[in-house]
Write a protein that holds these residues in place. Structure first.
Motif, PDB file in Angstrom:
ATOM      1  N   PHE A   1     -89.833 -45.157  16.652  1.00 18.67           N
ATOM      2  CA  PHE A   1     -89.850 -46.584  16.333  1.00 18.67           C
ATOM      3  C   PHE A   1     -88.898 -46.824  15.168  1.00 18.67           C
ATOM      4  N   GLU A   2     -87.944 -47.703  15.358  1.00 22.21           N
ATOM      5  CA  GLU A   2     -86.934 -47.983  14.329  1.00 22.21           C
ATOM      6  C   GLU A   2     -86.305 -46.697  13.809  1.00 22.21           C
ATOM      7  N   GLY A   3     -85.963 -45.804  14.712  1.00 21.33           N
ATOM      8  CA  GLY A   3     -85.242 -44.607  14.325  1.00 21.33           C
ATOM      9  C   GLY A   3     -86.080 -43.481  13.740  1.00 21.33           C
ATOM     10  N   GLU A   4     -87.401 -43.703  13.612  1.00 22.81           N
ATOM     11  CA  GLU A   4     -88.225 -42.645  13.041  1.00 22.81           C
ATOM     12  C   GLU A   4     -89.397 -42.356  13.976  1.00 22.81           C
ATOM     13  N   GLU A   5     -89.751 -41.086  14.060  1.00 20.83           N
ATOM     14  CA  GLU A   5     -90.838 -40.724  14.954  1.00 20.83           C
ATOM     15  C   GLU A   5     -92.158 -41.347  14.481  1.00 20.83           C
ATOM     16  N   VAL A   6     -92.928 -41.881  15.419  1.00 20.41           N
ATOM     17  CA  VAL A   6     -94.139 -42.625  15.057  1.00 20.41           C
ATOM     18  C   VAL A   6     -95.125 -41.765  14.277  1.00 20.41           C
ATOM     19  N   SER A   7     -95.381 -40.553  14.772  1.00 27.07           N
ATOM     20  CA  SER A   7     -96.393 -39.736  14.093  1.00 27.07           C
ATOM     21  C   SER A   7     -95.973 -39.403  12.661  1.00 27.07           C
ATOM     22  N   ALA A   8     -94.660 -39.145  12.463  1.00 29.27           N
ATOM     23  CA  ALA A   8     -94.182 -38.861  11.106  1.00 29.27           C
ATOM     24  C   ALA A   8     -94.315 -40.097  10.232  1.00 29.27           C
ATOM     25  N   ARG A   9     -93.998 -41.240  10.823  1.00 29.20           N
ATOM     26  CA  ARG A   9     -94.029 -42.469  10.060  1.00 29.20           C
ATOM     27  C   ARG A   9     -95.464 -42.863   9.691  1.00 29.20           C
ATOM     28  N   VAL A  10     -96.377 -42.650  10.623  1.00 30.54           N
ATOM     29  CA  VAL A  10     -97.779 -42.960  10.343  1.00 30.54           C
ATOM     30  C   VAL A  10     -98.290 -42.051   9.231  1.00 30.54           C
ATOM     31  N   ALA A  11     -97.884 -40.775   9.286  1.00 27.81           N
ATOM     32  CA  ALA A  11     -98.315 -39.833   8.259  1.00 27.81           C
ATOM     33  C   ALA A  11     -97.750 -40.246   6.898  1.00 27.81           C
ATOM     34  N   ARG A  12     -96.516 -40.771   6.891  1.00 23.63           N
ATOM     35  CA  ARG A  12     -95.852 -41.110   5.626  1.00 23.63           C
ATOM     36  C   ARG A  12     -96.422 -42.407   5.044  1.00 23.63           C
ATOM     37  N   ASP A  13     -96.475 -43.436   5.872  1.00 22.69           N
ATOM     38  CA  ASP A  13     -96.967 -44.710   5.367  1.00 22.69           C
ATOM     39  C   ASP A  13     -97.588 -45.522   6.502  1.00 22.69           C
ATOM     40  N   ARG A  14     -98.838 -45.266   6.769  1.00 26.85           N
ATOM     41  CA  ARG A  14     -99.542 -45.931   7.862  1.00 26.85           C
ATOM     42  C   ARG A  14     -99.520 -47.435   7.682  1.00 26.85           C
ATOM     43  N   HIS A  15     -99.713 -47.841   6.433  1.00 26.92           N
ATOM     44  CA  HIS A  15     -99.844 -49.255   6.127  1.00 26.92           C
ATOM     45  C   HIS A  15     -98.604 -50.035   6.544  1.00 26.92           C
ATOM     46  N   ALA A  16     -97.440 -49.520   6.160  1.00 24.91           N
ATOM     47  CA  ALA A  16     -96.196 -50.216   6.484  1.00 24.91           C
ATOM     48  C   ALA A  16     -95.967 -50.241   7.988  1.00 24.91           C
ATOM     49  N   PHE A  17     -96.365 -49.161   8.650  1.00 27.45           N
ATOM     50  CA  PHE A  17     -96.214 -49.106  10.101  1.00 27.45           C
ATOM     51  C   PHE A  17     -97.093 -50.163  10.786  1.00 27.45           C
ATOM     52  N   MET A  18     -98.340 -50.280  10.284  1.00 28.28           N
ATOM     53  CA  MET A  18     -99.263 -51.237  10.896  1.00 28.28           C
ATOM     54  C   MET A  18     -98.772 -52.672  10.738  1.00 28.28           C
ATOM     55  N   ALA A  19     -98.056 -52.946   9.647  1.00 27.54           N
ATOM     56  CA  ALA A  19     -97.531 -54.291   9.466  1.00 27.54           C
ATOM     57  C   ALA A  19     -96.527 -54.631  10.559  1.00 27.54           C
ATOM     58  N   LYS A  20     -95.868 -53.621  11.102  1.00 23.59           N
ATOM     59  CA  LYS A  20     -94.812 -53.881  12.086  1.00 23.59           C
ATOM     60  C   LYS A  20     -95.270 -53.733  13.527  1.00 23.59           C
ATOM     61  N   VAL A  21     -96.299 -52.944  13.737  1.00 22.52           N
ATOM     62  CA  VAL A  21     -96.786 -52.725  15.100  1.00 22.52           C
ATOM     63  C   VAL A  21     -98.260 -53.099  15.135  1.00 22.52           C
ATOM     64  N   GLN A  22     -98.598 -54.135  15.874  1.00 16.98           N
ATOM     65  CA  GLN A  22     -99.984 -54.614  15.888  1.00 16.98           C
ATOM     66  C   GLN A  22    -100.564 -54.580  17.300  1.00 16.98           C
ATOM     67  N   PRO A  23    -101.851 -54.285  17.415  1.00 17.00           N
ATOM     68  CA  PRO A  23    -102.478 -54.224  18.740  1.00 17.00           C
ATOM     69  C   PRO A  23    -103.246 -55.500  19.099  1.00 17.00           C
ATOM     70  N   ILE A  24    -103.414 -55.704  20.384  1.00 16.01           N
ATOM     71  CA  ILE A  24    -104.367 -56.699  20.876  1.00 16.01           C
ATOM     72  C   ILE A  24    -105.202 -55.994  21.934  1.00 16.01           C
ATOM     73  N   PHE A  25    -106.521 -56.191  21.862  1.00 15.92           N
ATOM     74  CA  PHE A  25    -107.392 -55.403  22.724  1.00 15.92           C
ATOM     75  C   PHE A  25    -107.954 -56.217  23.876  1.00 15.92           C
ATOM     76  N   GLN A  26    -108.736 -55.506  24.681  1.00 20.14           N
ATOM     77  CA  GLN A  26    -109.170 -56.064  25.955  1.00 20.14           C
ATOM     78  C   GLN A  26    -110.257 -57.122  25.827  1.00 20.14           C
ATOM     79  N   ASN A  27    -111.284 -56.792  25.064  1.00 22.87           N
ATOM     80  CA  ASN A  27    -112.477 -57.627  25.103  1.00 22.87           C
ATOM     81  C   ASN A  27    -112.523 -58.566  23.909  1.00 22.87           C
ATOM     82  N   PRO A  28    -112.263 -59.852  24.129  1.00 22.86           N
ATOM     83  CA  PRO A  28    -112.218 -60.760  22.985  1.00 22.86           C
ATOM     84  C   PRO A  28    -113.539 -60.847  22.236  1.00 22.86           C
ATOM     85  N   PHE A  29    -114.658 -60.618  22.952  1.00 22.38           N
ATOM     86  CA  PHE A  29    -115.955 -60.714  22.268  1.00 22.38           C
ATOM     87  C   PHE A  29    -116.222 -59.506  21.382  1.00 22.38           C
ATOM     88  N   GLU A  30    -115.404 -58.471  21.536  1.00 21.83           N
ATOM     89  CA  GLU A  30    -115.581 -57.264  20.745  1.00 21.83           C
ATOM     90  C   GLU A  30    -114.493 -57.118  19.688  1.00 21.83           C
TER      91      GLU A  30
END
Lengths: 251, 288, 330
Positions: free
Chosen positions: A49-78
C-alpha cells in the motif's frame, strides 16, 4: 488450510475506482479483505500500500495506516455497540485521527454524515436500535469517511440491508468515489449490485481468481465456466417461474 | 443511581427481600461500633444464660453476650468476604478480558497460569499456609491468599465472553475509530461482562465466607479476632450443643444464612437489571 | 384453481408485550392479517426487516412464547378444523400432526440436526413414530433421499461432514418424509450460496409437485419468490399490503410499496439508476397512524394519514390495501 491462493491485482493511486471481489462463501474473499486491512498477514506474497508492505507498515505505525485504510462491515446492527451511543464512534474517529482540532470535531463529523445523506442532528445522542439498518450502514460509512481515507474496504456492506434501501447504499459508493476520489474495494456475492457500481471485477473461487476484467464486460459475457454458472444462478424478477415450468414440462 | 434503586425496589420482589436481609446484616455489623463490651474480653456477663430481655441472644459459656459478639463477628466475616471478592474480581476481570481479547501468546500464557490455579487443591494449600505462617497469619493475609486462589474459574468464564465480543463487528469498528485496547476493554466490553461479575461476586463471597468459617471451626485461623467461624469454634470447644447452649450456635448460623440469601437475591435481581438484553428491552431495542 | 384452502388466516393479530422494571412496551408485529393458502400451491410471503413476516409464521405455527402474545383472529388448518389456532391446540393434538401433517424447514440446518447424532438416527427420531414398522422404514428413507438427490450413505454421516447445501437437503428430506400436507419454510435458502440455492429451490419445487403438499414460503429475496412461488403476499410493517399470483405481482403490482420494491431491484445488463425509497421502515412500537406506508409513499393523500386501508379485491385473485389505488379503480 489455504484460504487465499496466489492472488494478484493492483490499483492505481490517482485513478479512483470501485474494484469488486465476487465470490461465494469459502472463496477467500473475506480473508483477502482482512489481509488488505492488515488484520491478518499473508503467509507468502506481498500486499503493498503506497509503496510499503502492509504488514510492515502496520507493525511500524498502525494508527497512521488505519487513517488511510478504513473498513465497512456486513451487519449494520453490529457495527456499533448496541449499548453505546453511536455518535461516540464518529467523534472518536475525528479526535484520534487528528484531522480536526478539538473545536472542529463536530463540524467534521457533520460533514461526513452530510456526505452520506444524514446529519449530526439525526444521529447525536441516539442508540443504534433507534436507527434503521439503512441509516446505520450510512452512519458506518460516514464514520469511515471521517479520517479521510484513501482506500475503503467494504465487506458485504449491503447484504443485510433491506432490498428497497440496498441500491441507495450501493449508489452512495459510486458517488463517494467520484466526489472524494476514494478507491473502494467492494466485496460481495451479489452480481447484480456489482454490475451497477464496479469498474473492475475479480471473481474468486476456492481462494483463486477465476476471472477478472472490466466489470460490465465480464458480467455481460462471462468466459470462465464457473462465472457462467454463477451468473446463471442469479435469481431476478425476470426469473419468474423457472422452476414452475421445469415441473410442468415433466408432468 | 437513585432512580435505578427506586425502580428495583418498586418492581422486583427479589430485590426487596434481598435488600431487607442485607440491611439486617449491615445494621448488625454497624452496631459493633456501639457495643458495650470489647469483643475479646471474656466473662463480662454471667455465662450460659438463655435469651432474655437483658441478653437478647443469650450469653456464651465464656461469659460473652452473643448478640454483641455477633455484631463483631458478622462485621469481620462480611469484610473478609467483600475483600476477597473485590480482589479476586479485579484479577479475574483484567485477566479474563485481556486474555480473551488479545488471544495468541498472551492468552496462552495467562490461561496456563489460570489452569494451574484451577487444578491446585485449595484446602491443603490453605492449611499449608497456616502451618508455615502460624502466628503471623491474620484475617487480612488470609483474604489476600484466598483472592489469589479464587479468581481462576471466573477469569475463564469472562475470557469466553470476551472472545465472543472480540469477534463482533463493533470491536473492529472501535479499533478503526482509534480506540486503545484499554478503552475497548473498559468501555465496550465491560458492560457485557458485568452480569457475570455480579453473579460471581456473590458466589465468591459465599465461597470465601464458607471457607473462612470452615477454617475457623477447625482452628486453622486467628481465633481471637471474632468472626462467625470463630464463634462456632469456641462454641464447639465448649460443647455447646451437648450442653444445650443452642443459642450460641443457632444465632450465628441464622445470621450468616441471612447474609448468603440476601446476597443471592440481590445478585439475581441486579443481574436482571443490568443484563444487556433487559437493558435493550427497556430502551426499546429488544423487539427487533 | 378453486381448491379448498388448507390454511385459513383470518384477522390474525399478535404483539410483543414486554414489561421490564416499569417500562411497558406493546409492539403489534402482526396486525389484522387475512389470507388463504390453497392445497398444492407454494404461497410466498415477502417483506423486509420489521415487516412482521417471521412473527406471522411463528403465530401460524403456534410457536408463541412470551413476550409474543396472540391478540386475536384465527389461523385454521384444514386438518385441524376444530382448532382456531395451533397456539390454542392441546399439546397432544399438535404432536399428532407435527411432521405427519405440518412440517417446518428453517434457515439454520444446524439447529435442526443434532451434531453428535448420525443423520440416520435423526431420521429415526423424527419419523419412525409416524411411519410404523422398522423393516420398511430404511427402504422408505432411502427412496425418499433419492428424491432429494442424496446418496443413502449420508445416513451414516454426521452433520458436520456434509456441505451446507447437503445439510439443507437433509432437513428438507426430514420435513417431507412423512408426506405432510403443509410445510412452513422460513428463509430456507438464505444462508446458501446462489448456485446451491438454485439447486435446492428446484428440488423443493419437484418434491412439492410430486407430493401435492402446500408450502408457505417466507423470504425477503424477491428473486427467489419470482422463481418459485405461485402466489405472493407482500407485507409491510405488520400488515399485508398486496396479494396476487406471483407473475401478476412482478408484471403489474398495484401497491406503491410493491412497485418501488420491485423497481429498486438491480438487474445485470441494466445499468439505469435505481431509486430507493426515501425514509425508513417504521418502528412498530410507534407506528404511524392510518396507512403505515404513508410517510414514505409518493401517492399519499389526506385519508392515508388517518385511516388504514382495507384489503380490497381489485381483480380476480388480486388484493391491495391502498386508498389511492382502490379509489382510482372505483
Amino acid at each position: 488450510m489455504t484460504a487465499v491462493d496466489d492472488v494478484s491485482f493492483s490499483m492505481v493511486a490517482d485513478a479512483p475506482e470501485v474494484l469488486t471481489i465476487i465470490g461465494e462463501s469459502g472463496s477467500g474473499k473475506s480473508t483477502l479483505a482482512r489481509m488488505i486491512l492488515g488484520i491478518h498477514a499473508p503467509s507468502s506474497g506481498r500486499i503493498v500500500f503506497e509503496g510499503e508492505e502492509v504488514s510492515a507498515r502496520v507493525a511500524r505505525d498502525r494508527h497512521a495506516f488505519m487513517a488511510k485504510v478504513q473498513p465497512i462491515f456486513q451487519n449494520p446492527f453490529e457495527s456499533f455497540n448496541p449499548l453505546k451511543k453511536l455518535d461516540r464512534y464518529l467523534f472518536m474517529t475525528a479526535e484520534r485521527f487528528g484531522r480536526a482540532g478539538r473545536g472542529n470535531v463536530e463540524r467534521v463529523c457533520d460533514e461526513a454524515l452530510g456526505a452520506v445523506g444524514l446529519s449530526l442532528a439525526e444521529v447525536r445522542g441516539r442508540f443504534p436500535h433507534e436507527l434503521s439498518g439503512g441509516q446505520l450502514q450510512r452512519a458506518a460509512i460516514a464514520r469511515a469517511l471521517v479520517s479521510r481515507p484513501r482506500l475503503i474496504v467494504a465487506d458485504e456492506p449491503v447484504s443485510m440491508v433491506d432490498a428497497s434501501l440496498r441500491m441507495s447504499i450501493v449508489n452512495l459508493f459510486s458517488r463517494l468515489k467520484r466526489e472524494f476520489g476514494l478507491t473502494i474495494i467492494y466485496i460481495t456475492h451479489d452480481l447484480a449490485t456489482a454490475y451497477h457500481i464496479s469498474d473492475r471485477l475479480i471473481i474468486m473461487r476456492r481462494g483463486q481468481i477465476v476471472e477478472t476484467g472490466e466489470a460490465r464486460g465480464v458480467l455481460s459475457a462471462p468466459k470462465h465456466p464457473y462465472s457462467q454458472m454463477l451468473k446463471d444462478a442469479v435469481l431476478t424478477p425476470d426469473s419468474a417461474g423457472i422452476f414452475r415450468s421445469s415441473v410442468q414440462s415433466r408432468l | 443511581m437513585g432512580a435505578i434503586l427506586k425502580d428495583l425496589l418498586k418492581y422486583n420482589i427479589e430485590f426487596r427481600v434481598g435488600s431487607m436481609l442485607i440491611a439486617i446484616v449491615l445494621v448488625m455489623s454497624a452496631l459493633s461500633f456501639v457495643s458495650p463490651y470489647p469483643p475479646s474480653d471474656t466473662f463480662v456477663v454471667a455465662p450460659d444464660a438463655p435469651p432474655s430481655a437483658a441478653h437478647w441472644f443469650g450469653t456464651t459459656s465464656r461469659g460473652q453476650d452473643v448478640f454483641w459478639q455477633l455484631t463483631f463477628a458478622i462485621r469481620n466475616t462480611l469484610a473478609f468476604g467483600v475483600l476477597v471478592a473485590m480482589l479476586s474480581r479485579v484479577l479475574s476481570l483484567s485477566i479474563g478480558l485481556l486474555a480473551g481479547y488479545k488471544g495468541g501468546w498472551i492468552d496462552r500464557i495467562l490461561m496456563s497460569v489460570n489452569d494451574t490455579f484451577i487444578v491446585i487443591p485449595l484446602f491443603p494449600i490453605l492449611i499449608l499456609f497456616y502451618f508455615v505462617l502460624r502466628d503471623s497469619m491474620s484475617t487480612l493475609l488470609l483474604a489476600v491468599i484466598m483472592a489469589c486462589l479464587g479468581w481462576a474459574y471466573d477469569a475463564r468464564l469472562i475470557r469466553s465472553v470476551a472472545m465472543s465480543l472480540k469477534a463482533r463487528e463493533f470491536t473492529q469498528v472501535s479499533i478503526y475509530s482509534g480506540m486503545t485496547t484499554r478503552e475497548i476493554l473498559v468501555r465496550e466490553h465491560l458492560p457485557y461482562v458485568m452480569p457475570i461479575v455480579f453473579s460471581t461476586t456473590m458466589n465468591n463471597m459465599n465461597w470465601s465466607i464458607g471457607l473462612e468459617v470452615t477454617l475457623a471451626v477447625l482452628g486453622f485461623m486467628d481465633i481471637n479476632s471474632p468472626t462467625i467461624g470463630g464463634m462456632l469454634y469456641w462454641a464447639n470447644q465448649h460443647t455447646a450443643v451437648v450442653a444445650g447452649i443452642w443459642w450460641w450456635i443457632a444465632f450465628p448460623i441464622a445470621l450468616v444464612v441471612a447474609a448468603f440469601v440476601g446476597l443471592f437475591l440481590l445478585a439475581v435481581s441486579m443481574n436482571e437489571y443490568i443484563d444487556p438484553r433487559s437493558r435493550l428491552a427497556r430502551m426499546g431495542g429488544g423487539a427487533r | 384453481m378453486s381448491a379448498a384452502p388448507i390454511l385459513q388466516v383470518r384477522n390474525l393479530r399478535a404483539a410483543f408485550r414486554t414489561h421490564h422494571f416499569g417500562v411497558r412496551r406493546d409492539v403489534p408485529a402482526v396486525d389484522d392479517i387475512s389470507f388463504d393458502v390453497r392445497a398444492n400451491e407454494i404461497y410466498g410471503l415477502a417483506g423486509e426487516s420489521s415487516s412482521g413476516k417471521t412473527t406471522l409464521i411463528k403465530t401460524i405455527a403456534g410457536v408463541i412464547k412470551p413476550p409474543l402474545e396472540l391478540v386475536g383472529g384465527s389461523a385454521r388448518f384444514a386438518f385441524l378444523p376444530d382448532c382456531e389456532s395451533l397456539a390454542q391446540a392441546s399439546p397432544a393434538a399438535v404432536a399428532a400432526i407435527r411432521w405427519s401433517k405440518l412440517a417446518y424447514i428453517m434457515q439454520g440446518s444446524m439447529n435442526v440436526l443434532n451434531p453428535v447424532r448420525r443423520i440416520g438416527k435423526t431420521f429415526e427420531d423424527f419419523a419412525l413414530r409416524h411411519i410404523g414398522s422398522a423393516g420398511d422404514f430404511q427402504q422408505r428413507v432411502e427412496a425418499h433421499l433419492q428424491r432429494v438427490r442424496l446418496e443413502p450413505s449420508v445416513l451414516r454421516s454426521y452433520p458436520h461432514e456434509l456441505s451446507g447445501g447437503m445439510r439443507q437437503r437433509v432437513t428438507i428430506a426430514l420435513a417431507t418424509i412423512c408426506a405432510p400436507d403443509f410445510i412452513i419454510a422460513d428463509e430456507p435458502t438464505t444462508a446458501l450460496d446462489v448456485i446451491v440455492q438454485k439447486d435446492v429451490l428446484a428440488m423443493m419445487r419437484d418434491i412439492q409437485g410430486a407430493m401435492g403438499a402446500s408450502i408457505l414460503f417466507v423470504t425477503h429475496d424477491m428473486g427467489v419468490h419470482a422463481a418459485l412461488t405461485d402466489r405472493l403476499g407482500i407485507m409491510y410493517a405488520g400488515r399485508l399490503v398486496e396479494e396476487a399470483p406471483t407473475d401478476v405481482i412482478f408484471r403489474g403490482a398495484l401497491h406503491p410499496y410493491t412497485r418501488h420494491l420491485i423497481a429498486s431491484l438491480p438487474r445485470i445488463g441494466d445499468r439505469s439508476e435505481r431509486k430507493s425509497l426515501t425514509g425508513v421502515p417504521p418502528n412498530l412500537a410507534n407506528a404511524p397512524p392510518g396507512c403505515r406506508f404513508h410517510p414514505r409513499c409518493p401517492l399519499a393523500v389526506d385519508i392515508c394519514r388517518v385511516q388504514a386501508p382495507a384489503m380490497t379485491e381489485l381483480a380476480t385473485q388480486h388484493r391491495v390495501a391502498c386508498h389511492v389505488v382502490t379509489g382510482e379503480a372505483a
